[in-house]
Design an enzyme around this catalytic site. Structure first.
Site, PDB file in Angstrom:
ATOM      1  N   HIS A   1      15.540  -0.028  26.435  1.00 57.23           N
ATOM      2  CA  HIS A   1      16.815   0.176  27.139  1.00 57.23           C
ATOM      3  C   HIS A   1      17.100  -1.021  28.031  1.00 57.23           C
ATOM      4  O   HIS A   1      16.273  -1.403  28.844  1.00 57.23           O
ATOM      5  CB  HIS A   1      16.755   1.451  27.984  1.00 57.23           C
ATOM      6  CG  HIS A   1      16.866   2.708  27.176  1.00 57.23           C
ATOM      7  ND1 HIS A   1      17.270   3.906  27.704  1.00 57.23           N
ATOM      8  CD2 HIS A   1      16.634   2.935  25.864  1.00 57.23           C
ATOM      9  CE1 HIS A   1      17.282   4.827  26.754  1.00 57.23           C
ATOM     10  NE2 HIS A   1      16.896   4.258  25.630  1.00 57.23           N
TER      11      HIS A   1
ATOM     12  N   PRO B   1       9.686  11.938  41.097  1.00 56.91           N
ATOM     13  CA  PRO B   1       9.936  11.441  39.741  1.00 56.91           C
ATOM     14  C   PRO B   1      11.204  10.587  39.604  1.00 56.91           C
ATOM     15  O   PRO B   1      11.409   9.981  38.553  1.00 56.91           O
ATOM     16  CB  PRO B   1      10.086  12.731  38.919  1.00 56.91           C
ATOM     17  CG  PRO B   1      10.523  13.765  39.890  1.00 56.91           C
ATOM     18  CD  PRO B   1       9.889  13.394  41.196  1.00 56.91           C
TER      19      PRO B   1
ATOM     20  N   TYR C   1      13.434  -1.016  39.541  1.00 60.53           N
ATOM     21  CA  TYR C   1      13.379  -0.058  38.433  1.00 60.53           C
ATOM     22  C   TYR C   1      12.511  -0.585  37.293  1.00 60.53           C
ATOM     23  O   TYR C   1      11.704   0.148  36.720  1.00 60.53           O
ATOM     24  CB  TYR C   1      14.796   0.281  37.932  1.00 60.53           C
ATOM     25  CG  TYR C   1      14.814   1.545  37.101  1.00 60.53           C
ATOM     26  CD1 TYR C   1      15.204   2.766  37.643  1.00 60.53           C
ATOM     27  CD2 TYR C   1      14.393   1.525  35.773  1.00 60.53           C
ATOM     28  CE1 TYR C   1      15.188   3.929  36.897  1.00 60.53           C
ATOM     29  CE2 TYR C   1      14.365   2.682  35.007  1.00 60.53           C
ATOM     30  CZ  TYR C   1      14.767   3.883  35.568  1.00 60.53           C
ATOM     31  OH  TYR C   1      14.739   5.027  34.827  1.00 60.53           O
TER      32      TYR C   1
ATOM     33  N   TYR D   1      21.843   8.896  35.417  1.00 62.85           N
ATOM     34  CA  TYR D   1      21.479   9.549  36.676  1.00 62.85           C
ATOM     35  C   TYR D   1      22.774   9.992  37.343  1.00 62.85           C
ATOM     36  O   TYR D   1      23.654   9.161  37.581  1.00 62.85           O
ATOM     37  CB  TYR D   1      20.754   8.577  37.599  1.00 62.85           C
ATOM     38  CG  TYR D   1      19.348   8.211  37.167  1.00 62.85           C
ATOM     39  CD1 TYR D   1      18.249   8.918  37.644  1.00 62.85           C
ATOM     40  CD2 TYR D   1      19.112   7.139  36.302  1.00 62.85           C
ATOM     41  CE1 TYR D   1      16.951   8.576  37.268  1.00 62.85           C
ATOM     42  CE2 TYR D   1      17.821   6.792  35.924  1.00 62.85           C
ATOM     43  CZ  TYR D   1      16.741   7.514  36.420  1.00 62.85           C
ATOM     44  OH  TYR D   1      15.469   7.173  36.049  1.00 62.85           O
TER      45      TYR D   1
ATOM     46  N   LYS E   1       8.094   6.359  38.395  1.00 61.56           N
ATOM     47  CA  LYS E   1       7.024   5.415  38.719  1.00 61.56           C
ATOM     48  C   LYS E   1       5.605   5.953  38.540  1.00 61.56           C
ATOM     49  O   LYS E   1       4.652   5.173  38.531  1.00 61.56           O
ATOM     50  CB  LYS E   1       7.166   4.945  40.186  1.00 61.56           C
ATOM     51  CG  LYS E   1       8.423   4.135  40.456  1.00 61.56           C
ATOM     52  CD  LYS E   1       8.353   2.807  39.755  1.00 61.56           C
ATOM     53  CE  LYS E   1       9.637   2.040  39.800  1.00 61.56           C
ATOM     54  NZ  LYS E   1       9.906   1.313  38.558  1.00 61.56           N
TER      55      LYS E   1
HETATM   56  C1  PHB Z   1      11.939  11.549  31.789  1.00 69.18           C
HETATM   57  O1  PHB Z   1      12.469  11.202  30.729  1.00 69.18           O
HETATM   58  O2  PHB Z   1      11.123  12.478  31.825  1.00 69.18           O
HETATM   59  C2  PHB Z   1      12.309  10.842  33.028  1.00 69.18           C
HETATM   60  C3  PHB Z   1      13.138   9.737  32.959  1.00 69.18           C
HETATM   61  C4  PHB Z   1      13.505   9.087  34.120  1.00 69.18           C
HETATM   62  C5  PHB Z   1      13.057   9.539  35.344  1.00 69.18           C
HETATM   63  C6  PHB Z   1      12.217  10.633  35.420  1.00 69.18           C
HETATM   64  C7  PHB Z   1      11.843  11.291  34.261  1.00 69.18           C
HETATM   65  O3  PHB Z   1      13.457   8.904  36.459  1.00 69.18           O
END
Ligand code: PHB
Ligand code: APR
Length: 392
Positions: free
Chosen positions: A72, A292, A383, A200, A296
């Site tokens: 990505h 989460p 990130y 997000y 990280k």
């Molecule tokens: C996930 O795909 O489980 C996932 C992706 C991004 C995050 C947290 C979890 O920030």
């Protein structure tokens, strides 16, 4: 039983450590409480920083990652009814790789066993003895029998509820903790993701995240009160709430389907300091938990394993002890960097209260983040992962 490094826990931290040590000529044995199917079936996060991908390549466990990992180049942020994108490659020349932790773990186990490595499943460690002086000894159970593993060093990679963390209590340990009154309700379904990138979303009803495991498998999350129970949530209620929290143009593209899994994860942080106690070293979730939001957890487990492998290998190669002495300090710098980012990102995206002042602040923060070149770069470099510290 004897070995050089006894590793407790066959999660990403312990497994990657065993591979990295092997590559540097150091012998190890991994003791894992759970069965192999249980370890390989656990559903966890799914974003790999470039540094983690590099480590997987370095240990030669990358065939499936190269085939199935989704590269990505950026992520999307949805807020105030709009969608903005941050392009990691443009800002930092570095992409991320979406690849489930479940696959990382299965790949590392398969390769380790194929190379003759020792992983003892269903072998819970009950006590860690003599790690402050003398030769450490792990007391564990196997097939109903008490057994012992004698070693030079112990790597406590057994997660937040493991024996390593329990063993160091009351030894002048400092514990830093913060939690939120909410969690993430996650749903996994065999449906194509709503977008080719992660989204997000900040919304007055609460945070939402659109993620994926493959082009046909989606992972979605909703902020929910920590007191919620999975049984309260039907599939229909989940999909309705998800669509409400996304901008309409995205919401209408969501493909729904029955859950393969649904669970609630808390959003909290906890760090133990120091990470070294004589001949016992903590790594991964045993040492620190991050919320989460910044994805990280797995990546910090990987960088800890890298630092620890280097420190132990330097001891065996040249009897150097300086890297072991600096292990805590080196890891913790990167850990706190990741916690800083994860908390900031958590605060910007989640609903904490009904105060309109907080909402205006979040909106200003997101507009600045997506509108300023400098802010986009700062976001992207965190990130995609802060750099590993070089060893002299
Ligand atoms: C996930 O795909 O489980 C996932 C992706 C991004 C995050 C947290 C979890 O920030
Ligand atoms: N004896 C042996 N093994 C144990 C014991 C014990 N007493 N206690 C726990 N374990 C095992 C667990 O069964 C688990 O397989 O230790 C392992 C720890 O693995 P993880 O929890 O995956 O931790 P870690 O390797 O540090 O990886 C961190 O996992 O929790 C996610 O978000 C987190 O992505 C991060 C990553």
């Amino acid at each position: 039983m004897k070995t050089q490094v006894a590793i407790i826990g066959a999660g990403p931290a312990g497994l990657l450590l065993s591979h990295l040590l092997d590559q540097q000529g150091v012998e190890s044995v991994v003791l894992e409480r759970a069965s192999r199917p249980h370890v390989e079936g656990r559903l966890r996060a799914g974003v790999l920083e470039q540094g983690t991908v590099r480590l997987m390549r370095q240990v030669g466990v990358h065939d499936r990652l190269d085939r199935e990992g989704l590269i990505h180049q950026g992520v999307k942020l949805a807020f105030n009814g709009r969608v903005e994108r941050i392009d990691f490659v443009r800002q930092t020349n570095t992409p991320i790789t979406v690849y489930g932790q479940t696959k990382v773990t299965a790949d590392l186990i398969e390769a380790r066993l194929a190379r003759g490595g020792r992983i003892e499943f269903e072998a819970p460690v009950k006590a860690i003895k003599n790690y402050l002086e003398g030769r450490p000894r792990l007391v564990f159970d196997q097939q109903g029998q008490g057994r012992e593993l004698i070693c030079d060093f112990v790597a406590g990679c057994d997660g937040q509820h493991g024996q390593a963390r329990r063993s160091i209590e009351g030894q002048g340990v400092q514990l830093f903790e913060k939690s939120t009154p909410f969690g993430w309700l996650g749903l996994l379904a065999e449906v194509p993701p709503v977008d080719k990138e992660l989204i997000y979303a900040n919304h007055p009803r609460g945070f939402a995240l659109c993620s994926m495991r493959s082009p046909t498998r989606s992972r979605y999350y909703l902020q929910c009160p920590i007191t919620d129970r999975v049984e309260q949530w039907s599939d229909a209620a989940f999909w309705d709430e998800l669509r409400r929290r996304l901008p309409p143009a995205i919401a209408e593209r969501v493909v729904t389907g029955p859950r393969l899994e649904m669970s609630i994860a808390p959003l909290r942080s906890s760090v133990v300091e120091p990470l070294r106690f004589g001949r016992l070293f903590l790594a991964g979730d045993a040492a620190h938990i991050v919320p989460p939001t910044g994805a990280k957890g797995l990546n910090l487990a990987a960088s800890d394993a890298y630092y620890l492998s280097r420190a132990l290998a330097a001891f065996y190669a040249d009897r150097r002890t300086d890297l072991m002495d600096r292990y805590s300090q080196t890891c913790l710098r990167r850990v706190w960097g990741a916690i800083r980012f994860s908390w900031w990102y958590t605060q910007v995206l989640h609903k904490f209260d009904d105060d309109p002042f907080s909402q205006r602040l979040q909106s200003a923060e997101l507009l600045y983040l997506t509108g300023s070149e400098a802010a986009r770069t700062a976001f992207a470099e965190n990130y995609v992962g802060l750099p590993f510290e070089p060893f002299e």
